[in-house]
Design an enzyme around this catalytic site. Structure first.
Site, PDB file in Angstrom:
ATOM      1  NE  ARG A 140      -6.317 -12.221   5.480  1.00  0.00           N
ATOM      2  CZ  ARG A 140      -5.735 -13.381   5.753  1.00  0.00           C
ATOM      3  NH1 ARG A 140      -6.474 -14.434   6.055  1.00  0.00           N
ATOM      4  NH2 ARG A 140      -4.416 -13.491   5.741  1.00  0.00           N
ATOM      5  N   GLY A 141      -9.017  -7.336   5.802  1.00  0.00           N
ATOM      6  CA  GLY A 141      -7.993  -6.346   6.071  1.00  0.00           C
ATOM      7  C   GLY A 141      -8.145  -5.088   5.224  1.00  0.00           C
ATOM      8  CD  GLU A 142      -5.882  -0.752   7.081  1.00  0.00           C
ATOM      9  OE1 GLU A 142      -5.082  -0.085   6.402  1.00  0.00           O
ATOM     10  OE2 GLU A 142      -6.057  -0.558   8.295  1.00  0.00           O
ATOM     11  CG  ASP A 143      -2.839  -4.615  -0.133  1.00  0.00           C
ATOM     12  OD1 ASP A 143      -2.573  -3.542  -0.702  1.00  0.00           O
ATOM     13  OD2 ASP A 143      -2.638  -5.733  -0.657  1.00  0.00           O
ATOM     14  CB  SER A 144      -7.483  -7.848   0.404  1.00  0.00           C
ATOM     15  OG  SER A 144      -6.291  -8.580   0.525  1.00  0.00           O
ATOM     16  CG  ASP A 169       0.715  -5.036   9.092  1.00  0.00           C
ATOM     17  OD1 ASP A 169       0.199  -6.157   9.240  1.00  0.00           O
ATOM     18  OD2 ASP A 169       0.475  -4.062   9.817  1.00  0.00           O
ATOM     19  CE1 TYR A 177      -7.638 -11.337   8.959  1.00  0.00           C
ATOM     20  CE2 TYR A 177      -9.692 -10.097   8.822  1.00  0.00           C
ATOM     21  CZ  TYR A 177      -8.303 -10.136   8.830  1.00  0.00           C
ATOM     22  OH  TYR A 177      -7.592  -8.969   8.708  1.00  0.00           O
TER      23      TYR A 177
END
Length: 466
Positions: free
Chosen positions: A334-338, A21, A262
């Protein structure tokens, strides 16, 4: 003729998933400031996590300037305006009183688009110092644009202040990233609340009919120069804390794999496939991330284990992180930014998507993979990395005769391990891996042809100041 006043904005961020975030919000705040001339306030409820990405951040300061962005420790009650401010007929005038941009010399503010002009391509732009604001006791009134990241709900007193303004701010609800088709129909929709305030829904995405992805000006050209400069890459590795022995292996042809996944990632199967390559692998992972990396390596045979060097490094600023992705042969993110930053690297990647109930994340993953144009084997690897049904397991032939009850359990474990590794077979299939490399760069170029997310949001700011 005097220049029009700069657009002012508030970005609200609650840190939910450690770094994703705040990673998105920090990049957006800097992009709006550096490339669009906005005066941005970034409200963050967890400065400790933020500081992992911005080491010069003062986690004790209520208000501070960092890279020309005003960072505010989001403590709802502490910064509420006095009640009489909410009764003003035009609360927008009060926003000027809360602007502390003059409290700190912002001449050091860095435009990320100029990062390619520095003499050492491995050295990111210098960060401006953080300072506590002498105006920290002043109430903070809403600005021209309010960006609510990921439905984080600005504090009630702030929303009340927005409602009291003669011209309410443009209120943008920045949604989560998705490659699914339905977001094209939802991007840009307006929703009027019962109090008369209106929200605009902004969906980041991979097509021209979405809000786009965060991408700094000249990012891909800067990347290409860096990827062609071995000295800059070695300097970057040194700066990030990669030991000399590992750097020597990389210079000698070892593959580089970054790990930012993760804890439940199937690393043993991944490492087993990488061990079959004809060159060693240097693994680079931040401290505390992918905590089972060491045990997954120890589970390999001695011959396989000798193929790997593991480098644990501190968390690094965004500019360093991006460059690590640029020089890697494979990025596990992982996630969005990365994911977005690995996409811009133009290199093969495994996306460890955030898990959701009812395996809804598998649909999101499949929607992304369907857009990439990557070889089928790369899609198999990404699905297997996320626990989705894999080709290797699904293709096992049914057994018509009962299994011998005396069969050793080790055989079953060995068969399962071999099937798991088969999902990542393209990692040691040079021809298929080269195909993936080409497709990854091609897809990065395709998405880069679309408008970036900061420019999309900047358009809403033009409406706010007209």
């Amino acid at each position: 003729m005097p220049a029009p006043p700069a657009t002012t904005a508030d970005i609200f961020c609650r840190v939910v998933d450690n770094f994703g975030d705040i990673g998105v919000c920090w990049r957006l705040a800097r992009g709006l400031s550096a490339e669009h001339g906005w005066h941005v306030r970034l409200w963050v409820d967890d400065l400790g996590s933020f500081a992992r990405l911005a080491p010069t951040l003062d986690i004790h300061a209520h208000r501070q300037m960092l890279d020309a962005v005003e960072v505010i420790a989001w403590r709802d009650a502490a910064l509420a305006p006095p009640s009489d401010a909410l009764d003003a007929s035009d609360a927008s005038d009060a926003s000027d009183a809360s602007d502390i941009s003059g409290a700190t010399d912002m001449s050091d503010a860095t435009d990320m688009s100029d990062a390619s002009e520095i003499s050492d391509a491995s050295r990111p732009p210098e960060r401006s110092r953080t300072t506590d604001s002498p105006a920290s006791a002043e109430p903070l009134m809403p600005r021209d644009v309010v960006i609510e990241a990921f439905a984080c709900d600005p504090p009630a007193w702030f929303v009340a202040a927005m409602h009291c303004m003669a011209t309410p701010p443009v209120w943008i609800n920045l949604e989560y990233l998705s490659a699914e088709d339905w977001i094209e129909g939802c991007h840009g929709l307006h929703s009027r609340r019962s109090d008369g305030l209106e929200k605009i829904f902004c969906f980041p995405g991979f097509t021209a009919n979405t809000g786009g992805l965060l991408r700094e000006r000249d990012l891909l050209r800067t990347r290409d120069r860096f990827q062609a400069d071995a000295n800059a890459q070695d300097a970057l590795l040194t700066t990030c804390g990669v030991p000399e022995g590992a750097r020597a292996r990389i210079a000698g042809g070892a593959a580089v794999v970054t790990l930012f996944c993760y804890p439940d990632a199937p690393l043993q199967a991944l490492f087993g496939a990488l061990a079959q390559r004809d060159r060693p692998t240097v693994l680079i992972a931040p401290h505390g991330v992918a905590p089972h990396t060491e045990s997954a390596l120890d589970a390999l045979s001695a011959v396989e284990r000798a193929q790997f060097v593991l480098c644990r490094i501190p968390f690094v600023p965004h500019e360093h992180f991006d460059r690590l992705l640029w020089l890697a042969d494979l990025n596990v993110v992982r996630g969005e930014d990365s994911l977005v930053r690995a996409l811009w690297a133009g290199r093969p990647l495994l996306w460890h998507i955030y898990p959701q109930d009812d395996a809804a994340h598998h649909m999101k993953l499949d929607a992304f993979l369907a857009r990439t144009g990557w070889p089928d084997a790369a899609r198999v690897a990404n699905r297997a990395f996320n626990g989705a049904a894999s080709v290797a397991h699904a293709s096992k032939a049914p057994v018509d005769t009962p299994e011998d009850p005396a069969a050793p359990a080790a055989r079953d474990a060995r068969d399962t391990r071999a099937a798991d590794r088969a999902n990542f077979a393209l990692l040691h299939d040079e021809a298929t891996f080269r195909e993936w490399q080409t497709a990854a760069k091609r897809y990065a170029d395709t998405v880069a042809a679309h408008r970036d997310l900061a420019a999309t949001i900047a358009d809403y700011g033009v409406r706010a100041t007209d």
